[in-house]
Design an enzyme around this catalytic site. Structure first.
Site, PDB file in Angstrom:
ATOM      1  CG  ASP A 267      -0.212  -0.077   2.521  1.00  9.38           C
ATOM      2  OD1 ASP A 267       1.038   0.044   2.521  1.00  9.38           O
ATOM      3  OD2 ASP A 267      -0.866  -0.258   3.559  1.00  9.38           O
TER       4      ASP A 267
ATOM      5  NE  ARG B 132      13.732  29.938 -10.485  1.00  5.70           N
ATOM      6  CZ  ARG B 132      14.135  28.940 -11.270  1.00  5.70           C
ATOM      7  NH1 ARG B 132      13.333  28.463 -12.197  1.00  5.70           N
ATOM      8  NH2 ARG B 132      15.341  28.426 -11.135  1.00  5.70           N
TER       9      ARG B 132
ATOM     10  CE  LYS C  19      17.705  32.101 -11.014  1.00  3.20           C
ATOM     11  NZ  LYS C  19      18.114  30.731 -10.706  1.00  3.20           N
TER      12      LYS C  19
END
Ligand code: R5P
Length: 298
Positions: free
Chosen positions: A37, A195, A193
């Protein structure tokens, strides 16, 4: 009971064994049974007074549960001191709620570990907004080791052209980049940078003309989707870099990302062995062993 042993979860056995050898400590593996499970059941080896638990936490969800379950067993069997060595420490990037309702994963995972372990040793944890690792795991001993000297020495041993520029793909990489450049006596720059999404970034570099005809080494702490590095490699090549080598600490990406890095213009991609990966070239065992020597009986 032996005074100290290294126990490792199934996975990075080679790295854990190298650490045990460097410490001259016995090594044993935790067994992990998987029920139909989906539940898991760890069985820990015979206990020692101190157990150094080696678990690099890439693909972390099941590993964190396994650590919690195993910690229960170690404590019940009489282990007095549990030292977690997680060369890659997951969930550190979500160090704030960036939108209403979000979890601060760094805080939650830090709590889970500090309730079960006496000491945490990791390498270049992503702590850009958190000043120190101790704040992530309050109340226990914590060390965030620096891989920059090791990577710098590895590069130096292989030979580095004195005109090489060390590049960081974003502003957050500046401490790593600066440390590496200082060690090698080279110039450095960091991209800025933006994002735009999990798999979309935009990079820009001030003073990019300086790259023309020079070799570059791009360094970063964590590489996950690889989008940041692929963009950095591509930009460095566009700006005229003669060669592009990549050296990183934690390699979390798959083979297709590695191919994309090469297609973008990478001549070489190397990483530390914090996470088992085809790019591993720089072993961390000596760095970790030096930090853990204090656990050995005098
Ligand atoms: C960001 O702060 C990190 O230093 C890495 O640059 C980032 O995690 C890389 O992510 P990806 O490989 O998904 O672009």
């Amino acid at each position: 009971m032996t005074p100290v042993a290294v126990h490792a979860f199934p996975g990075p056995a080679r790295q854990a064994q190298a650490l045990a050898e460097a410490l001259d400590a016995p090594f044993a593996q935790v067994e992990l049974h998987r029920f139909p499970d989906g539940e898991i059941l760890p069985t820990v080896p015979a206990p020692s007074q101190t157990v150094i638990v080696y678990a690099s936490l890439d693909q972390p969800n099941e590993k964190l549960i396994a650590l919690c379950l195993a910690a229960e067993a170690w404590r019940r069997l009489g282990v007095r001191r549990l030292v977690l060595v997680a060369p890659y420490l997951a969930y550190m990037r979500q160090d704030a709620a960036f939108a209403p309702g979000q979890a601060i994963s760094q805080r939650a995972v830090g709590g889970l570990l500090s309730e079960r372990f006496d000491r945490l040793v990791t390498v270049d944890a992503h702590l850009h907004r958190t000043r120190e690792l101790g704040a992530v795991v309050p109340g226990i001993e914590a060390e965030n080791l620096d891989a920059a000297p090791l990577i710098g020495d590895w590069l130096a041993a292989r030979g580095v052209d004195p005109r090489t520029m060390i590049l960081g793909p974003d502003e957050e990489s500046a401490p790593l980049v600066q440390a590496m450049a200082g060690r090698l006596g080279l110039g450095w720059r960091c991209f800025s940078k933006t994002r735009l999404g999990d798999r979309e970034v935009r990079l820009a570099l001030a003073g990019a003309d300086d790259l023309k005809g020079r070799p570059v080494v791009i360094v970063d702490d964590i590489v996950s989707t690889g989008r940041t590095l692929i963009a950095a490699i591509g930009k460095a090549r566009e700006h005229g870099a003669s060669t592009a080598r990549v050296a990183l600490v934690h390699a979390l990406f798959d083979q297709s990302v590695l191919q994309a890095m090469v297609a973008a213009g990478a001549d070489e991609v190397v990483s530390t062995d914090s996470v088992p990966h085809p790019t591993n070239a720089i072993p961390l065992a000596a760095l970790l062993a030096a930090a853990l020597a204090s656990e050995l009986p005098r």
